[in-house]
Enzyme design. Structure first.
Site, PDB file in Angstrom:
ATOM      1  N   HIS A   1      37.861  38.621  51.596  1.00 10.26           N
ATOM      2  CA  HIS A   1      38.433  39.692  51.411  1.00 10.26           C
ATOM      3  C   HIS A   1      37.270  39.486  49.766  1.00 10.26           C
ATOM      4  O   HIS A   1      36.964  40.570  49.681  1.00 10.26           O
ATOM      5  CB  HIS A   1      39.966  39.998  50.613  1.00 10.26           C
ATOM      6  CG  HIS A   1      40.063  40.935  50.317  1.00 10.26           C
ATOM      7  ND1 HIS A   1      40.877  42.771  50.970  1.00 10.26           N
ATOM      8  CD2 HIS A   1      39.750  41.713  48.573  1.00 10.26           C
ATOM      9  CE1 HIS A   1      41.105  43.067  49.360  1.00 10.26           C
ATOM     10  NE2 HIS A   1      40.580  42.780  48.912  1.00 10.26           N
ATOM     11  N   GLU A   2      37.517  38.547  49.313  1.00  8.50           N
ATOM     12  CA  GLU A   2      36.700  38.264  47.440  1.00  8.50           C
ATOM     13  C   GLU A   2      35.644  38.804  48.038  1.00  8.50           C
ATOM     14  O   GLU A   2      34.112  39.712  47.322  1.00  8.50           O
ATOM     15  CB  GLU A   2      37.009  37.898  47.340  1.00  8.50           C
ATOM     16  CG  GLU A   2      39.092  37.961  46.351  1.00  8.50           C
ATOM     17  CD  GLU A   2      39.321  38.901  45.930  1.00  8.50           C
ATOM     18  OE1 GLU A   2      38.767  39.656  45.283  1.00  8.50           O
ATOM     19  OE2 GLU A   2      40.745  38.639  46.349  1.00  8.50           O
TER      20      GLU A   2
ATOM     21  N   CYS B   1      44.894  45.150  48.078  1.00  8.17           N
ATOM     22  CA  CYS B   1      44.413  45.438  47.332  1.00  8.17           C
ATOM     23  C   CYS B   1      44.695  46.013  46.219  1.00  8.17           C
ATOM     24  O   CYS B   1      44.614  47.264  45.728  1.00  8.17           O
ATOM     25  CB  CYS B   1      42.646  45.807  47.330  1.00  8.17           C
ATOM     26  SG  CYS B   1      41.591  45.683  46.917  1.00  8.17           S
ATOM     27  N   LEU B   2      43.851  45.331  44.611  1.00 14.57           N
ATOM     28  CA  LEU B   2      44.547  45.684  43.324  1.00 14.57           C
ATOM     29  C   LEU B   2      43.607  46.906  42.730  1.00 14.57           C
ATOM     30  O   LEU B   2      43.924  47.428  41.806  1.00 14.57           O
ATOM     31  CB  LEU B   2      44.407  44.584  42.131  1.00 14.57           C
ATOM     32  CG  LEU B   2      45.192  43.023  42.490  1.00 14.57           C
ATOM     33  CD1 LEU B   2      44.321  42.090  41.232  1.00 14.57           C
ATOM     34  CD2 LEU B   2      46.537  43.019  42.845  1.00 14.57           C
TER      35      LEU B   2
ATOM     36  N   GLN C   1      36.176  44.311  39.646  1.00 13.93           N
ATOM     37  CA  GLN C   1      36.967  44.822  39.918  1.00 13.93           C
ATOM     38  C   GLN C   1      37.277  45.101  38.472  1.00 13.93           C
ATOM     39  O   GLN C   1      38.194  45.443  38.060  1.00 13.93           O
ATOM     40  CB  GLN C   1      37.921  44.323  40.341  1.00 13.93           C
ATOM     41  CG  GLN C   1      38.200  44.456  42.354  1.00 13.93           C
ATOM     42  CD  GLN C   1      39.242  43.978  42.714  1.00 13.93           C
ATOM     43  OE1 GLN C   1      39.053  41.842  42.586  1.00 13.93           O
ATOM     44  NE2 GLN C   1      40.422  44.106  43.297  1.00 13.93           N
TER      45      GLN C   1
ATOM     46  N   GLY D   1      43.327  37.479  44.331  1.00 15.36           N
ATOM     47  CA  GLY D   1      42.456  37.259  44.565  1.00 15.36           C
ATOM     48  C   GLY D   1      41.608  38.411  43.348  1.00 15.36           C
ATOM     49  O   GLY D   1      42.101  38.876  43.898  1.00 15.36           O
TER      50      GLY D   1
ATOM     51  N   HIS E   1      33.974  42.683  48.407  1.00 16.00           N
ATOM     52  CA  HIS E   1      34.128  43.816  46.695  1.00 16.00           C
ATOM     53  C   HIS E   1      32.502  42.901  46.594  1.00 16.00           C
ATOM     54  O   HIS E   1      31.907  43.621  45.857  1.00 16.00           O
ATOM     55  CB  HIS E   1      34.947  42.466  45.719  1.00 16.00           C
ATOM     56  CG  HIS E   1      36.566  43.561  46.066  1.00 16.00           C
ATOM     57  ND1 HIS E   1      36.588  45.084  46.137  1.00 16.00           N
ATOM     58  CD2 HIS E   1      37.514  42.670  46.326  1.00 16.00           C
ATOM     59  CE1 HIS E   1      37.776  45.261  46.174  1.00 16.00           C
ATOM     60  NE2 HIS E   1      38.867  43.650  45.920  1.00 16.00           N
TER      61      HIS E   1
HETATM   62 NI    NI Z   1      39.917  43.463  46.675  1.00 14.04          NI
END
Ligand code: NI
Length: 161
Positions: free
Chosen positions: A130-131, A88-89, A51, A46, A134
């Site tokens: 999770h997204e 997480c990226l 991000q 995701g 953000h």
């Molecule tokens: Ni993330």
């Protein structure tokens, strides 16, 4: 289509609240297409617009069945519970266990502004939640339930890949 620069830990933008999308135009579609390229390149599940440095309420999820795009999402319901491995990226290498609902139903707009509802279970629910976090500047590893993997566990995880 292009790969965008990832914002990572230490960048204040990750703490900011994203704004609603008002225009469903070519600029939004370009953002969504670039996010898809970026997610693929990063091998992620995701990605939220913040991000890649865009403070708009947009995220995409792909748990292996193709990308779903969520714009201006509202969480309608959650249920159950799962304790799962999460990363997480924007926080590379920082894996840990987190407890989240096992089910979520979200109402969101698609790239043309049309409202739809989507349900997720398991990994899909985890990714959707999770997204969504953000978009409100939340950081997964600050969740009270988060427990970082020990170095030993991290090693094991990395050797398994
Ligand atoms: Ni993330």
């Amino acid at each position: 289509m292009a790969i965008r620069n990832m914002r990572i830990e230490g960048d204040d933008i990750l703490r900011k609240k994203s704004r609603e999308v008002e225009k469903f135009d070519a600029r939004l579609w370009e953002l969504l297409d670039d996010m898809a390229d970026t997610l693929k390149e990063q091998n992620g599940v995701g990605l939220a617009a913040v991000q890649v440095g865009v403070l708009r309420r947009v995220f995409i999820v792909d748990v292996g069945e193709g990308i779903t795009e969520f714009i201006n999402p509202r969480t309608l319901a959650t249920g159950g519970s799962q304790t799962v491995l999460e990363g997480c990226l924007s926080f590379p290498g920082q894996w840990g266990m987190i407890t989240r609902p096992n089910y979520v139903r979200i109402r969101a707009q698609d790239r043309h502004g049309k409202w739809f509802e989507a349900e997720g279970e398991g990994l899909m629910a985890q990714a959707m939640l999770h997204e969504s976090g953000h978009l409100d500047g939340e950081v997964f590893k600050e969740d009270p339930s988060f427990r970082p993997l020990s170095e030993e566990e991290l090693e094991e995880l990395n050797s398994g890949e």
